[in-house]
Design a protein around this motif. Structure first.
Motif, mmCIF file in Angstrom:
data_model
loop_
_atom_site.group_PDB
_atom_site.id
_atom_site.type_symbol
_atom_site.label_atom_id
_atom_site.label_comp_id
_atom_site.label_asym_id
_atom_site.label_seq_id
_atom_site.Cartn_x
_atom_site.Cartn_y
_atom_site.Cartn_z
ATOM 1 N N ARG A 1 0.831 -1.187 0.000
ATOM 2 C CA ARG A 1 0.000 0.000 0.000
ATOM 3 C C ARG A 1 0.880 1.258 0.000
ATOM 4 N NH1 ARG A 1 -2.080 3.350 3.883
ATOM 5 N NH2 ARG A 1 -1.087 2.129 5.539
ATOM 6 N N THR A 2 0.538 2.182 -0.876
ATOM 7 C CA THR A 2 1.259 3.448 -0.932
ATOM 8 C C THR A 2 0.713 4.389 0.124
ATOM 9 O OG1 THR A 2 1.633 3.212 -3.308
ATOM 10 C CG2 THR A 2 1.851 5.420 -2.377
ATOM 11 N N ARG A 3 1.586 4.929 0.954
ATOM 12 C CA ARG A 3 1.173 5.871 1.985
ATOM 13 C C ARG A 3 0.961 7.240 1.370
ATOM 14 N NH1 ARG A 3 5.784 5.532 6.111
ATOM 15 N NH2 ARG A 3 4.319 6.396 7.618
ATOM 16 N N THR A 4 0.115 8.034 1.983
ATOM 17 C CA THR A 4 -0.172 9.361 1.466
ATOM 18 C C THR A 4 0.948 10.335 1.832
ATOM 19 O OG1 THR A 4 -1.323 10.122 3.443
ATOM 20 C CG2 THR A 4 -2.637 8.924 1.791
ATOM 21 N N VAL A 5 0.964 11.467 1.129
ATOM 22 C CA VAL A 5 1.934 12.509 1.443
ATOM 23 C C VAL A 5 1.790 12.937 2.893
ATOM 24 C CG1 VAL A 5 2.565 14.906 0.963
ATOM 25 C CG2 VAL A 5 2.126 13.328 -0.929
ATOM 26 N N GLU A 6 0.555 13.121 3.344
ATOM 27 C CA GLU A 6 0.314 13.573 4.723
ATOM 28 C C GLU A 6 0.844 12.576 5.742
ATOM 29 O OE1 GLU A 6 -1.822 13.685 2.265
ATOM 30 O OE2 GLU A 6 -2.052 15.855 2.036
ATOM 31 N N GLN A 7 0.672 11.282 5.484
ATOM 32 C CA GLN A 7 1.186 10.268 6.402
ATOM 33 C C GLN A 7 2.713 10.288 6.443
ATOM 34 O OE1 GLN A 7 -0.750 6.915 4.555
ATOM 35 N NE2 GLN A 7 -2.309 6.768 6.171
ATOM 36 N N LEU A 8 3.327 10.416 5.290
ATOM 37 C CA LEU A 8 4.791 10.441 5.229
ATOM 38 C C LEU A 8 5.355 11.669 5.936
ATOM 39 C CD1 LEU A 8 5.140 9.319 1.522
ATOM 40 C CD2 LEU A 8 5.891 8.001 3.515
ATOM 41 N N LEU B 1 8.279 -0.229 -6.703
ATOM 42 C CA LEU B 1 8.835 1.081 -7.016
ATOM 43 C C LEU B 1 8.340 1.618 -8.359
ATOM 44 C CD1 LEU B 1 12.560 0.518 -5.956
ATOM 45 C CD2 LEU B 1 10.756 1.648 -4.649
ATOM 46 N N ARG B 2 7.531 0.831 -9.064
ATOM 47 C CA ARG B 2 7.152 1.190 -10.421
ATOM 48 C C ARG B 2 6.230 2.399 -10.417
ATOM 49 N NH1 ARG B 2 5.307 -3.960 -12.948
ATOM 50 N NH2 ARG B 2 7.487 -4.476 -12.507
ATOM 51 N N VAL C 1 8.930 17.348 -5.814
ATOM 52 C CA VAL C 1 9.162 17.166 -4.383
ATOM 53 C C VAL C 1 10.546 17.701 -4.040
ATOM 54 C CG1 VAL C 1 9.577 15.468 -2.557
ATOM 55 C CG2 VAL C 1 7.699 15.126 -4.163
ATOM 56 N N VAL C 2 10.656 18.389 -2.906
ATOM 57 C CA VAL C 2 11.954 18.755 -2.363
ATOM 58 C C VAL C 2 11.941 18.473 -0.871
ATOM 59 C CG1 VAL C 2 11.252 21.181 -2.061
ATOM 60 C CG2 VAL C 2 13.670 20.593 -2.073
ATOM 61 N N LEU D 1 12.747 8.960 2.104
ATOM 62 C CA LEU D 1 11.534 9.759 2.286
ATOM 63 C C LEU D 1 11.153 10.437 0.979
ATOM 64 C CD1 LEU D 1 9.349 11.265 3.892
ATOM 65 C CD2 LEU D 1 11.119 12.929 4.561
ATOM 66 N N GLY D 2 12.127 11.019 0.289
ATOM 67 C CA GLY D 2 11.832 11.711 -0.956
ATOM 68 C C GLY D 2 11.226 10.793 -1.998
ATOM 69 N N LEU D 3 11.779 9.594 -2.155
ATOM 70 C CA LEU D 3 11.256 8.651 -3.146
ATOM 71 C C LEU D 3 9.846 8.192 -2.767
ATOM 72 C CD1 LEU D 3 14.485 6.581 -3.834
ATOM 73 C CD2 LEU D 3 13.350 8.164 -5.401
ATOM 74 N N GLN D 4 9.596 8.009 -1.474
ATOM 75 C CA GLN D 4 8.234 7.650 -1.050
ATOM 76 C C GLN D 4 7.254 8.779 -1.345
ATOM 77 O OE1 GLN D 4 7.834 5.414 2.853
ATOM 78 N NE2 GLN D 4 9.975 6.053 3.000
ATOM 79 N N LEU D 5 7.679 10.016 -1.168
ATOM 80 C CA LEU D 5 6.813 11.144 -1.485
ATOM 81 C C LEU D 5 6.496 11.188 -2.976
ATOM 82 C CD1 LEU D 5 8.457 13.851 0.805
ATOM 83 C CD2 LEU D 5 6.089 13.045 0.989
#
Length: 333
Positions: free
Chosen positions: A2-9, A281-282, A311-312, A324-328
């Protein structure tokens, strides 16, 4: 997975306690999150380390489009000392793609950086000392053969471009990139009057550190900036971006050497092909990304050229933010 949301990250990133700013831009707008003690909130200044290399690569593409230099020009034509070679001469494109065959650091810098100069390892490398170090540096392989990440190579590229343009690297960045874009917070030296906005850097264990002076190798990692300015630099890759800098930025995104598993390198940028790589990662679109680090800072920048999503992550502690950046990026795409 499951992909986490930006807010969760972002919420989880806040638990680290380190000074950090996260910026996200999508077609719907731009948001910033601030974490830890910051002198000017989301507008605070950070060293961006090797994200500087993407600016240097943009300058290469810009000057090549204008005919000031060519990608296949021998780097030695613009340098105070010619790097030793194995086989053919090292070109400017070799330096920008980390295919020069040069080692990561110039001769003698690693030992000095671990002992005498550990708090500011590049500061003594003015052009005279760099020329001597270049003459004493042994290439590890022929140019063009294989990726070998080289701060030396990227720094020499910045120096070569500045000399070709008849100015300093700091002057070239100001005249051709930050000035035209109105990025008043991005420079080699902390902008005058803004020193109080620079977040103090911290080492891995949290000890406060000073700024690094990259001296003649500033093109490898010498810029400081803000999250807003980095997002504006990334916007050069967005759909609809126009002008000479946008055209140069598109040149930097062209894959030049495949690295396997859907990854390639353009001019400085790592390029992840859409739909390639492991399933977890796709991503549906190509992504450009780069990270960086100095003695007390870490950085990450990425953009999806097809949509303009970017993203920065800027952190004032020497602990990585690339994961963290790649997850975002994945959360956005």
């Amino acid at each position: 997975m499951r992909t986490r949301t930006v807010e969760q990250l972002v919420a989880d990133a806040g638990g680290t306690g380190r000074p950090m700013v996260i910026g996200v831009r999508t077609p719907d707008g731009t948001r910033y999150w601030s974490r830890g003690p910051l002198p000017d909130g989301a507008a605070s200044l950070f060293e961006i380390g090797s994200v500087t290399k993407t600016v240097t690569a943009t300058l290469l593409a810009l000057l090549a489009r204008e005919g000031t230099v060519a990608y296949d020009d021998p780097a030695a034509a613009y340098l105070p000392a010619a790097p030793p070679v194995v086989g053919r001469p090292i070109t400017l494109a070799d330096l920008a793609t980390h295919h020069s065959g040069l080692p990561r650091l110039p001769s003698g810098l690693l030992l000095a950086g671990l002992t005498r100069d550990r708090r500011d390892p590049y500061a003594r490398l003015d052009e005279e000392r760099l020329a001597q170090a270049v003459r004493e540096t042994t290439p590890t392989r022929p140019p063009g053969e294989k990726l070998a990440y080289s701060n030396l190579g990227a720094g020499l590229l910045g120096l070569a471009l500045a000399r070709a343009a008849g100015t300093s690297y700091a002057g070239l960045v100001a005249a051709r990139v930050t000035g035209p874009l109105g990025l008043v917070d991005t420079a080699v030296t902390t902008p005058p009057g803004a020193e109080h906005r620079l977040v103090p850097g911290h080492g891995f264990w949290g000890r406060e550190t000073g700024r690094w002076d990259m001296a003649a190798l500033a093109g490898a990692g010498g810029l400081c900036s803000t999250a807003a300015d980095v997002l504006d630099l990334l916007a050069l890759h967005a759909p609809g971006a126009t002008g000479p800098l946008a055209e140069a930025a598109r040149e930097t995104a062209v894959p030049r050497h495949p690295l396997g598993s859907g990854l390639s390198i353009g001019l400085a940028w790592l390029v992840v092909a859409g739909g390639a790589g492991p399933a977890r990662l796709r991503l549906p679109h190509d992504v450009l990304w780069h990270d960086g680090g100095t003695g007390g800072y870490r950085s990450f920048a990425a953009v999806v050229p097809a949509t303009g999503a970017s993203v920065v992550v800027l952190s004032a502690r020497a602990r990585g933010v690339t994961g963290l950046g790649l997850q975002l990026v994945r959360a956005l795409t």
